[in-house]
Design an enzyme around this catalytic site. Structure first.
Site, PDB file in Angstrom:
ATOM      1  N   GLU A 100     -53.950  -7.410  23.983  1.00 59.43           N
ATOM      2  CA  GLU A 100     -54.028  -7.138  22.547  1.00 59.43           C
ATOM      3  C   GLU A 100     -54.073  -8.447  21.770  1.00 59.43           C
ATOM      4  O   GLU A 100     -53.409  -9.422  22.127  1.00 59.43           O
ATOM      5  CB  GLU A 100     -52.799  -6.321  22.128  1.00 59.43           C
ATOM      6  N   ASP A 102     -53.682  -9.561  17.716  1.00 52.97           N
ATOM      7  CA  ASP A 102     -53.226  -8.993  16.438  1.00 52.97           C
ATOM      8  C   ASP A 102     -53.365  -9.935  15.252  1.00 52.97           C
ATOM      9  O   ASP A 102     -52.973 -11.106  15.340  1.00 52.97           O
ATOM     10  CB  ASP A 102     -51.721  -8.647  16.508  1.00 52.97           C
ATOM     11  N   GLU A 104     -51.493  -9.350  11.702  1.00 53.86           N
ATOM     12  CA  GLU A 104     -50.576  -8.487  10.952  1.00 53.86           C
ATOM     13  C   GLU A 104     -50.239  -9.185   9.640  1.00 53.86           C
ATOM     14  O   GLU A 104     -49.751 -10.315   9.635  1.00 53.86           O
ATOM     15  CB  GLU A 104     -49.304  -8.212  11.761  1.00 53.86           C
TER      16      GLU A 104
END
Length: 297
Positions: A100, A102, A104
């Site tokens: 993953e 990310d 954010e």
């Protein structure tokens, strides 16, 4: 982000291998589809809005999965009091040993800067957070956020300025994400237990709904079906594939001199947290941090 990946995974549509070039920005429904709380997802022409209120957040997912390439979208984040909210843009594979990448965006009280947190999961293990303050207000105008993923490195970019590089360190015995196809996701949700000042500032629902806006959706990647054995993914999408992809060409194999300077500038002037320097969490410096000190391009 793994929980949101699982929540959205049922909606992914798989197709045969192919290549989608950056010829133009696509409409939302050409590349993506809602995957939860569809009543909190609003389409206004070529503009998409995700809404968070006390009932629910919302999310969407790409219709296809990809192994290597670049994804990019323009986002205008929640304006005003966004404390407690998180807007995410990320890529993720499936399963407990997932990979993953990310973005954010951690909301804050009015007048305080957004924090952008990036993270990298490899074989189900994350804990590689970096946080920075942007050099602009991401809630006032649209800005582009991109993830470039090749066999050599993962690069996070803001308005095409690199803010993080995670290099392939397999030569040092470190695992690198290169076999699991990923979907592309985005979502908005309430995370006031940790998102703003470590959870000290809670979401003020009197200021809801909180809206994140999107446009100019772009994906240029090697598409993967769900019927091909995993061993074939790298054969079809890797640098040894018969049909070369643009991200395997020499010009895309590393950062330019200008980009290297940009990355150094971001790290020196805007980074506020780097897991590599967190001795409380990691008394022994993670191995990739030791090697990355010499590979920030």
């Amino acid at each position: 982000m793994a929980a949101f990946s699982l929540l959205c995974s049922f909606a992914v549509v798989f197709v045969v291998f192919g290549f989608v070039g950056f010829v133009r920005a696509a409409r939302f429904d050409e590349l993506f589809q809602p995957c939860w709380a569809t009543d909190h997802l609003i389409q206004e022409g070529e503009l998409l809005k995700l809404k968070l209120d006390s009932n629910s957040g919302a999310g969407f997912v790409s219709k296809k999965k990809y192994l290597f390439g670049k994804v990019r979208v323009h986002i205008k984040l929640v304006d005003g009091d966004s404390a407690g909210t998180v807007t995410a843009f990320y890529m993720s594979s499936d399963g407990s040993n997932h990979n993953e990448f990310d973005f954010e965006f951690l909301g804050n009280t009015t007048g305080e800067p957004y924090l952008v947190q990036t993270n990298v999961y490899v074989n189900g293990v994350g804990n590689r957070e970096q946080r920075l303050q942007l050099w602009f207000d991401p809630a006032k105008e649209f800005h582009s956020y991109s993830i470039l993923w090749t066999e050599r490195h993962v690069v996070f970019l803001v308005d095409e300025t690199p803010i993080r590089v995670h290099a392939n360190m397999e030569s040092h015995g470190l695992a690198y994400p290169k076999t699991q196809p990923m979907g592309v996701y985005s979502s908005i949700w309430n995370a006031d237990d940790w998102a703003t000042q470590g959870g000290l500032v809670k979401t003020n629902w009197a200021h809801s709904p909180f809206i994140a806006s999107y446009k100019n959706f772009e994906i240029s990647g090697c598409e993967c079906p769900n019927t091909t054995p995993q061993a074939d993914y790298s054969k079809k999408c890797g640098s040894s594939a018969a049909n070369k992809f643009w991200w395997d060409e020499p010009a895309a194999s590393g950062l330019s001199l200008h980009q290297r300077h940009q990355l150094l500038w971001v790290r020196a002037n805007h980074m506020v947290y780097d897991y590599c320097n967190d001795k409380a969490r990691f008394p022994a410096t993670p191995l990739e941090c030791l090697h990355h000190q010499h590979t920030h391009h």
